[in-house]
Design a protein around this motif. Structure first.
Motif, PDB file in Angstrom:
ATOM      1  N   MET A  18     -66.696  -8.732  42.031  1.00 34.31           N
ATOM      2  CA  MET A  18     -67.748  -8.851  41.011  1.00 34.31           C
ATOM      3  C   MET A  18     -68.665 -10.037  41.356  1.00 34.31           C
ATOM      4  O   MET A  18     -68.355 -10.851  42.218  1.00 34.31           O
ATOM      5  CB  MET A  18     -67.122  -9.097  39.627  1.00 34.31           C
ATOM      6  CG  MET A  18     -66.398  -7.901  39.056  1.00 34.31           C
ATOM      7  SD  MET A  18     -67.521  -6.594  38.622  1.00 34.31           S
ATOM      8  CE  MET A  18     -66.465  -5.165  38.805  1.00 34.31           C
ATOM      9  N   ALA A  43     -67.009  -1.066  44.086  1.00 27.23           N
ATOM     10  CA  ALA A  43     -66.466  -2.204  43.326  1.00 27.23           C
ATOM     11  C   ALA A  43     -64.946  -2.318  43.373  1.00 27.23           C
ATOM     12  O   ALA A  43     -64.410  -3.426  43.300  1.00 27.23           O
ATOM     13  CB  ALA A  43     -66.930  -2.099  41.877  1.00 27.23           C
ATOM     14  N   PHE A  44     -64.235  -1.194  43.473  1.00 31.43           N
ATOM     15  CA  PHE A  44     -62.772  -1.258  43.323  1.00 31.43           C
ATOM     16  C   PHE A  44     -61.956  -1.000  44.596  1.00 31.43           C
ATOM     17  O   PHE A  44     -60.832  -1.470  44.698  1.00 31.43           O
ATOM     18  CB  PHE A  44     -62.325  -0.292  42.213  1.00 31.43           C
ATOM     19  CG  PHE A  44     -62.926  -0.628  40.885  1.00 31.43           C
ATOM     20  CD1 PHE A  44     -62.540  -1.777  40.199  1.00 31.43           C
ATOM     21  CD2 PHE A  44     -63.908   0.171  40.319  1.00 31.43           C
ATOM     22  CE1 PHE A  44     -63.122  -2.111  38.981  1.00 31.43           C
ATOM     23  CE2 PHE A  44     -64.489  -0.162  39.104  1.00 31.43           C
ATOM     24  CZ  PHE A  44     -64.093  -1.304  38.426  1.00 31.43           C
ATOM     25  N   TYR A  89     -69.030   5.627  52.474  1.00 31.34           N
ATOM     26  CA  TYR A  89     -69.239   6.434  51.267  1.00 31.34           C
ATOM     27  C   TYR A  89     -70.581   7.169  51.237  1.00 31.34           C
ATOM     28  O   TYR A  89     -70.785   8.024  50.390  1.00 31.34           O
ATOM     29  CB  TYR A  89     -69.063   5.568  50.011  1.00 31.34           C
ATOM     30  CG  TYR A  89     -67.644   5.064  49.902  1.00 31.34           C
ATOM     31  CD1 TYR A  89     -66.580   5.963  49.851  1.00 31.34           C
ATOM     32  CD2 TYR A  89     -67.364   3.706  49.904  1.00 31.34           C
ATOM     33  CE1 TYR A  89     -65.274   5.517  49.797  1.00 31.34           C
ATOM     34  CE2 TYR A  89     -66.047   3.250  49.849  1.00 31.34           C
ATOM     35  CZ  TYR A  89     -65.014   4.160  49.800  1.00 31.34           C
ATOM     36  OH  TYR A  89     -63.715   3.726  49.756  1.00 31.34           O
ATOM     37  N   PRO A 110     -62.501   7.689  46.222  1.00 24.53           N
ATOM     38  CA  PRO A 110     -63.969   7.608  46.082  1.00 24.53           C
ATOM     39  C   PRO A 110     -64.715   8.374  47.172  1.00 24.53           C
ATOM     40  O   PRO A 110     -65.773   8.944  46.912  1.00 24.53           O
ATOM     41  CB  PRO A 110     -64.264   6.105  46.163  1.00 24.53           C
ATOM     42  CG  PRO A 110     -63.005   5.430  46.465  1.00 24.53           C
ATOM     43  CD  PRO A 110     -61.873   6.360  46.301  1.00 24.53           C
ATOM     44  N   LEU A 163     -69.348   6.092  43.609  1.00 29.73           N
ATOM     45  CA  LEU A 163     -70.073   4.840  43.875  1.00 29.73           C
ATOM     46  C   LEU A 163     -69.369   3.654  43.231  1.00 29.73           C
ATOM     47  O   LEU A 163     -69.151   2.622  43.879  1.00 29.73           O
ATOM     48  CB  LEU A 163     -71.489   4.934  43.324  1.00 29.73           C
ATOM     49  CG  LEU A 163     -72.566   5.484  44.257  1.00 29.73           C
ATOM     50  CD1 LEU A 163     -73.916   5.479  43.572  1.00 29.73           C
ATOM     51  CD2 LEU A 163     -72.642   4.683  45.550  1.00 29.73           C
ATOM     52  N   CYS A 164     -69.000   3.808  41.926  1.00 29.52           N
ATOM     53  CA  CYS A 164     -68.346   2.692  41.212  1.00 29.52           C
ATOM     54  C   CYS A 164     -67.027   2.339  41.880  1.00 29.52           C
ATOM     55  O   CYS A 164     -66.760   1.166  42.188  1.00 29.52           O
ATOM     56  CB  CYS A 164     -68.109   3.072  39.747  1.00 29.52           C
ATOM     57  SG  CYS A 164     -69.626   3.196  38.822  1.00 29.52           S
ATOM     58  N   ASP A 165     -66.210   3.369  42.119  1.00 29.37           N
ATOM     59  CA  ASP A 165     -64.885   3.136  42.700  1.00 29.37           C
ATOM     60  C   ASP A 165     -65.005   2.621  44.143  1.00 29.37           C
ATOM     61  O   ASP A 165     -64.299   1.689  44.546  1.00 29.37           O
ATOM     62  CB  ASP A 165     -64.072   4.441  42.653  1.00 29.37           C
ATOM     63  CG  ASP A 165     -62.591   4.179  42.686  1.00 29.37           C
ATOM     64  OD1 ASP A 165     -62.199   2.995  42.590  1.00 29.37           O
ATOM     65  OD2 ASP A 165     -61.807   5.139  42.818  1.00 29.37           O
ATOM     66  N   ARG A 200     -67.720   0.101  53.631  1.00 26.48           N
ATOM     67  CA  ARG A 200     -68.216   0.846  52.451  1.00 26.48           C
ATOM     68  C   ARG A 200     -69.373   1.776  52.800  1.00 26.48           C
ATOM     69  O   ARG A 200     -69.716   2.660  52.023  1.00 26.48           O
ATOM     70  CB  ARG A 200     -68.615  -0.122  51.336  1.00 26.48           C
ATOM     71  CG  ARG A 200     -67.418  -0.865  50.787  1.00 26.48           C
ATOM     72  CD  ARG A 200     -67.743  -1.767  49.634  1.00 26.48           C
ATOM     73  NE  ARG A 200     -66.729  -2.801  49.504  1.00 26.48           N
ATOM     74  CZ  ARG A 200     -65.545  -2.623  48.936  1.00 26.48           C
ATOM     75  NH1 ARG A 200     -65.245  -1.455  48.423  1.00 26.48           N
ATOM     76  NH2 ARG A 200     -64.658  -3.603  48.878  1.00 26.48           N
ATOM     77  N   LEU A 256     -71.379   9.170  40.655  1.00 23.70           N
ATOM     78  CA  LEU A 256     -71.259   7.950  39.846  1.00 23.70           C
ATOM     79  C   LEU A 256     -69.852   7.369  39.973  1.00 23.70           C
ATOM     80  O   LEU A 256     -69.677   6.162  40.195  1.00 23.70           O
ATOM     81  CB  LEU A 256     -71.582   8.271  38.384  1.00 23.70           C
ATOM     82  CG  LEU A 256     -72.266   7.173  37.591  1.00 23.70           C
ATOM     83  CD1 LEU A 256     -73.605   6.809  38.204  1.00 23.70           C
ATOM     84  CD2 LEU A 256     -72.437   7.570  36.135  1.00 23.70           C
ATOM     85  N   TYR A 257     -68.838   8.260  39.865  1.00 25.22           N
ATOM     86  CA  TYR A 257     -67.457   7.802  40.017  1.00 25.22           C
ATOM     87  C   TYR A 257     -67.228   7.267  41.437  1.00 25.22           C
ATOM     88  O   TYR A 257     -66.657   6.182  41.625  1.00 25.22           O
ATOM     89  CB  TYR A 257     -66.474   8.948  39.711  1.00 25.22           C
ATOM     90  CG  TYR A 257     -65.087   8.658  40.219  1.00 25.22           C
ATOM     91  CD1 TYR A 257     -64.290   7.706  39.583  1.00 25.22           C
ATOM     92  CD2 TYR A 257     -64.596   9.288  41.364  1.00 25.22           C
ATOM     93  CE1 TYR A 257     -63.029   7.396  40.079  1.00 25.22           C
ATOM     94  CE2 TYR A 257     -63.332   8.986  41.864  1.00 25.22           C
ATOM     95  CZ  TYR A 257     -62.553   8.042  41.227  1.00 25.22           C
ATOM     96  OH  TYR A 257     -61.321   7.730  41.715  1.00 25.22           O
TER      97      TYR A 257
END
Lengths: 244, 75
Positions: free
Chosen positions: B2, A42-43, A58, A204, A37-39, A55, A34-35
């Protein structure tokens, strides 16, 4: 150390330990993924050459690392089973094979999808890609050989032998990008000195790697319990476990 | 990153999202197949247990009949 090793040879002990570890491994895998994937999605900043397409790393890299790890584990378990005649070794090898094969397939397909925008082709007979495809065939060979004999013990021995012989492919896959001219990029994380990747992209990736490893551990434990039950179904401890 | 830009993935959406979807599929398949294998193994073990009980019951009845404790089915 040796006492622990010998305890691992006991099917009821392995069955109990695997049952206890599974939920913890699954929970750890969920958190790490979860960490990651989000990082990662998105970041992490886009790559200066590959843009957002990078990406895919990942899922591609953890799947590829796991494909090699699962095969090495399968060959090691097979060798332990052959040398020390520890039956649990064959159960571990049988449990690891389909999981490893599925991650090899995932690495090949995600690599192919990554290759199209970067290299202009889905597939090339490149040393890294070809040796990874051979790894998939080795997994299929090991799984087929195990069920090809009427006597399951002979199937186990034959599969373990093929797994041990095939382990020579693992360093070939890893070093293929150094030994031959390859379209595939070189090592990103595992190399002497600093990793080639920036920290914001690396964390990530490491989280996803950890998540995939923990997930593999959880699924291996679940499959191992099933393999042990199937192999020991006449044993008194299995009767007690089933009745409980 | 986003909003719609996130889903567009800089024009690489048709390569990036199938990879993540496939990874999710592989993870799901692994969980499902492991659970199915375990359920099958439990069923096999239960069958083996039932057969062993039936076998033991038949042997016990035969032994009792041989010793003349109860009437044998054959007589």
């Amino acid at each position: 150390m040796w006492t622990w090793f010998y305890r691992l040879a006991s099917p009821p002990y392995v069955y109990r330990v695997a049952a206890r570890c599974t939920p913890w491994l699954l929970a750890g895998a969920c958190i790490a993924m979860l960490y990651g994937l989000c990082d990662g999605l998105a970041f992490a900043p886009p790559d200066y050459q590959q843009g957002e397409a990078f990406r895919i790393i990942y899922v591609h890299v953890p799947a590829a690392v796991l494909s090699l790890f699962a095969y090495t584990l399968m060959a090691t378990a097979g060798a332990i089973a052959l040398i020390w005649r520890i039956k649990v070794g064959h159960a571990v090898a049988a449990a690891a094979a389909p999981v490893g094969a599925s991650f090899t397939l995932l690495a090949l397909i995600t690599g192919s999808l990554w290759g199209k925008p970067m290299w202009g082709t889905y597939w090339a007979w490149d040393p890294r890609l070809t040796s990874e495809l051979i790894l998939l065939f080795l997994y299929f060979g090991v799984m087929s050989l195990r069920v090809a004999f009427e006597d399951p013990a002979r199937g186990d021995r034959a599969a373990a032998l093929l797994a041990i012989v095939g382990v020579v492919n693992v360093p070939i896959i890893h070093y293929s990008v150094q030994w031959w001219n390859s379209l595939h990029q070189g090592a990103t994380i595992i190399q002497f000195g600093k990793p080639k990747i920036a920290g914001s992209m690396l964390w990530p990736l490491l989280a996803m790697l950890l998540g995939f490893m923990l997930f593999f551990g959880a699924v291996l434990c679940m499959r191992l319990r099933a393999e042990v039950l199937l192999r020991e179904r006449q044993a008194s401890w299995v009767r007690a476990a089933v009745q409980a | 990153m986003m909003g719609p830009e996130f889903w567009r993935m800089g024009g690489y959406a048709r390569y990036v999202w199938p990879c993540f979807g496939l990874a999710l599929g592989v993870l799901g398949w692994n969980l499902w197949s492991a659970r199915r294998l375990h359920a099958r193994a439990v069923l096999h073990a239960e069958r083996a247990l039932l057969m062993a009980r039936a076998d033991a019951g038949a042997r016990g009845a035969e032994l009792m009949a041989t010793n003349g404790l109860v009437g044998s089915k054959r007589s």
